[in-house]
Design a protein around this motif. Sequence first.
Motif, PDB file in Angstrom:
ATOM      1  N   UNK A   1       0.849  -1.185   0.000  1.00  0.00           N
ATOM      2  CA  UNK A   1       0.000   0.000   0.000  1.00  0.00           C
ATOM      3  C   UNK A   1       0.888   1.239   0.000  1.00  0.00           C
ATOM      4  N   UNK A   2       0.453   2.256  -0.701  1.00  0.00           N
ATOM      5  CA  UNK A   2       1.174   3.523  -0.678  1.00  0.00           C
ATOM      6  C   UNK A   2       0.798   4.287   0.591  1.00  0.00           C
ATOM      7  N   UNK A   3       1.787   4.923   1.194  1.00  0.00           N
ATOM      8  CA  UNK A   3       1.525   5.703   2.405  1.00  0.00           C
ATOM      9  C   UNK A   3       0.430   6.729   2.153  1.00  0.00           C
ATOM     10  N   UNK A   4       0.462   7.362   1.015  1.00  0.00           N
ATOM     11  CA  UNK A   4      -0.529   8.391   0.708  1.00  0.00           C
ATOM     12  C   UNK A   4      -1.960   7.852   0.746  1.00  0.00           C
ATOM     13  N   UNK A   5      -2.122   6.554   0.499  1.00  0.00           N
ATOM     14  CA  UNK A   5      -3.455   5.943   0.508  1.00  0.00           C
ATOM     15  C   UNK A   5      -3.959   5.628   1.916  1.00  0.00           C
ATOM     16  N   UNK A   6      -3.054   5.407   2.869  1.00  0.00           N
ATOM     17  CA  UNK A   6      -3.459   5.005   4.220  1.00  0.00           C
ATOM     18  C   UNK A   6      -3.102   6.049   5.279  1.00  0.00           C
ATOM     19  N   UNK A   7      -2.400   7.072   4.895  1.00  0.00           N
ATOM     20  CA  UNK A   7      -1.855   8.052   5.838  1.00  0.00           C
ATOM     21  C   UNK A   7      -2.924   8.742   6.690  1.00  0.00           C
ATOM     22  N   UNK A   8      -4.002   9.207   6.075  1.00  0.00           N
ATOM     23  CA  UNK A   8      -5.043   9.906   6.836  1.00  0.00           C
ATOM     24  C   UNK A   8      -5.655   9.012   7.908  1.00  0.00           C
ATOM     25  N   UNK A   9      -5.997   7.781   7.533  1.00  0.00           N
ATOM     26  CA  UNK A   9      -6.604   6.855   8.490  1.00  0.00           C
ATOM     27  C   UNK A   9      -5.623   6.505   9.613  1.00  0.00           C
ATOM     28  N   UNK A  10      -4.370   6.238   9.257  1.00  0.00           N
ATOM     29  CA  UNK A  10      -3.375   5.895  10.274  1.00  0.00           C
ATOM     30  C   UNK A  10      -3.133   7.058  11.225  1.00  0.00           C
ATOM     31  N   UNK A  11      -3.030   8.263  10.694  1.00  0.00           N
ATOM     32  CA  UNK A  11      -2.818   9.440  11.546  1.00  0.00           C
ATOM     33  C   UNK A  11      -4.004   9.665  12.483  1.00  0.00           C
ATOM     34  N   UNK A  12      -5.196   9.409  11.990  1.00  0.00           N
ATOM     35  CA  UNK A  12      -6.408   9.529  12.806  1.00  0.00           C
ATOM     36  C   UNK A  12      -6.351   8.537  13.973  1.00  0.00           C
ATOM     37  N   UNK A  13      -6.044   7.278  13.677  1.00  0.00           N
ATOM     38  CA  UNK A  13      -5.983   6.241  14.712  1.00  0.00           C
ATOM     39  C   UNK A  13      -4.869   6.516  15.715  1.00  0.00           C
ATOM     40  N   UNK A  14      -3.706   6.875  15.216  1.00  0.00           N
ATOM     41  CA  UNK A  14      -2.562   7.122  16.099  1.00  0.00           C
ATOM     42  C   UNK A  14      -2.827   8.341  16.972  1.00  0.00           C
ATOM     43  N   UNK A  15      -3.382   9.399  16.399  1.00  0.00           N
ATOM     44  CA  UNK A  15      -3.684  10.603  17.176  1.00  0.00           C
ATOM     45  C   UNK A  15      -4.670  10.305  18.291  1.00  0.00           C
ATOM     46  N   UNK A  16      -5.668   9.487  18.007  1.00  0.00           N
ATOM     47  CA  UNK A  16      -6.637   9.105  19.038  1.00  0.00           C
ATOM     48  C   UNK A  16      -5.932   8.387  20.185  1.00  0.00           C
ATOM     49  N   UNK A  17      -5.043   7.469  19.863  1.00  0.00           N
ATOM     50  CA  UNK A  17      -4.309   6.744  20.904  1.00  0.00           C
ATOM     51  C   UNK A  17      -3.402   7.689  21.699  1.00  0.00           C
ATOM     52  N   UNK A  18      -2.713   8.585  21.012  1.00  0.00           N
ATOM     53  CA  UNK A  18      -1.831   9.538  21.686  1.00  0.00           C
ATOM     54  C   UNK A  18      -2.617  10.434  22.647  1.00  0.00           C
ATOM     55  N   UNK A  19      -3.751  10.922  22.208  1.00  0.00           N
ATOM     56  CA  UNK A  19      -4.577  11.789  23.050  1.00  0.00           C
ATOM     57  C   UNK A  19      -5.076  11.026  24.277  1.00  0.00           C
ATOM     58  N   UNK A  20      -5.476   9.773  24.106  1.00  0.00           N
ATOM     59  CA  UNK A  20      -5.902   8.959  25.255  1.00  0.00           C
ATOM     60  C   UNK A  20      -4.757   8.788  26.255  1.00  0.00           C
ATOM     61  N   UNK A  21      -3.560   8.527  25.760  1.00  0.00           N
ATOM     62  CA  UNK A  21      -2.399   8.392  26.647  1.00  0.00           C
ATOM     63  C   UNK A  21      -2.132   9.695  27.396  1.00  0.00           C
ATOM     64  N   UNK A  22      -2.191  10.804  26.690  1.00  0.00           N
ATOM     65  CA  UNK A  22      -1.943  12.117  27.301  1.00  0.00           C
ATOM     66  C   UNK A  22      -3.016  12.425  28.341  1.00  0.00           C
ATOM     67  N   UNK A  23      -4.262  12.201  28.008  1.00  0.00           N
ATOM     68  CA  UNK A  23      -5.363  12.456  28.935  1.00  0.00           C
ATOM     69  C   UNK A  23      -5.181  11.641  30.216  1.00  0.00           C
ATOM     70  N   UNK A  24      -4.866  10.359  30.060  1.00  0.00           N
ATOM     71  CA  UNK A  24      -4.710   9.494  31.229  1.00  0.00           C
ATOM     72  C   UNK A  24      -3.533   9.903  32.102  1.00  0.00           C
ATOM     73  N   UNK A  25      -2.457  10.387  31.494  1.00  0.00           N
ATOM     74  CA  UNK A  25      -1.259  10.755  32.266  1.00  0.00           C
ATOM     75  C   UNK A  25      -1.338  12.158  32.853  1.00  0.00           C
ATOM     76  N   UNK A  26      -2.316  12.940  32.446  1.00  0.00           N
ATOM     77  CA  UNK A  26      -2.429  14.307  32.963  1.00  0.00           C
ATOM     78  C   UNK A  26      -3.731  14.443  33.769  1.00  0.00           C
ATOM     79  N   UNK A  27      -4.820  14.595  33.103  1.00  0.00           N
ATOM     80  CA  UNK A  27      -6.101  14.793  33.772  1.00  0.00           C
ATOM     81  C   UNK A  27      -6.637  13.541  34.422  1.00  0.00           C
ATOM     82  N   UNK A  28      -6.258  12.379  33.903  1.00  0.00           N
ATOM     83  CA  UNK A  28      -6.677  11.108  34.495  1.00  0.00           C
ATOM     84  C   UNK A  28      -5.908  10.784  35.743  1.00  0.00           C
ATOM     85  N   UNK A  29      -4.776  11.492  35.941  1.00  0.00           N
ATOM     86  CA  UNK A  29      -3.970  11.339  37.148  1.00  0.00           C
ATOM     87  C   UNK A  29      -3.452   9.912  37.313  1.00  0.00           C
ATOM     88  N   UNK A  30      -3.024   9.282  36.220  1.00  0.00           N
ATOM     89  CA  UNK A  30      -2.528   7.904  36.267  1.00  0.00           C
ATOM     90  C   UNK A  30      -1.056   7.879  36.520  1.00  0.00           C
TER      91      UNK A  30
END
Length: 172
Positions: free
Chosen positions: A143-172
């Motif tokens: 697969x070309x990166x250009x074909x999957x890049x938007x979806x992958x960035x969306x998924x990765x960003x969601x995971x990153x935000x969850x990690x950040x939320x849990x380590x800051x406001x979630x007080x983990x």
Amino acid sequence: MKSSLARILFYSIAVMVLAQGCISYKFNGAAIDYNKYKTVSFANFPIRAALVYPPLQQLFQNKLQDVVTQQTRLHQIDNPNSDLRFEGEITNYSLSPQAVGDNAYATRTRLTIAVRVKYIDNVNDALSNDISVSAYRDFDSNQLLIDVQDQLCEEISTELVDLIFNQTLGNW
């Protein structure tokens, strides 16, 4: 007999009502004292990686702001002196081969994104934190990166935000 049963029922209900007023349940994972914390602000998260995918900055920032404002009662303001503040940068956006086929070419490729976040607590400086988080997704190398890049960035960003939320406001 009826009187004592009614009395027990009354006291049980009274204890439950009082306990409910004293105990704070947080089903979203946020551990915030809303008597102390009212506002939150966000700085831009510039991309400081060797590879740059320009839409990533806005995508990540919007996800972070949305999660914080939707999962808390904090009011977003545009002031660095807010009670809580998020600032940082996207430090890594990279591709790496993960599996090699019979022909010595990669069959899987990994997209990795890393973010450094400075979490500033202007109410209690001891809770301020500087964290780094990263996440990745693998995709088929045919697969070309250009074909999957938007979806992958969306998924990765969601995971990153969850990690950040849990380590800051979630007080983990």
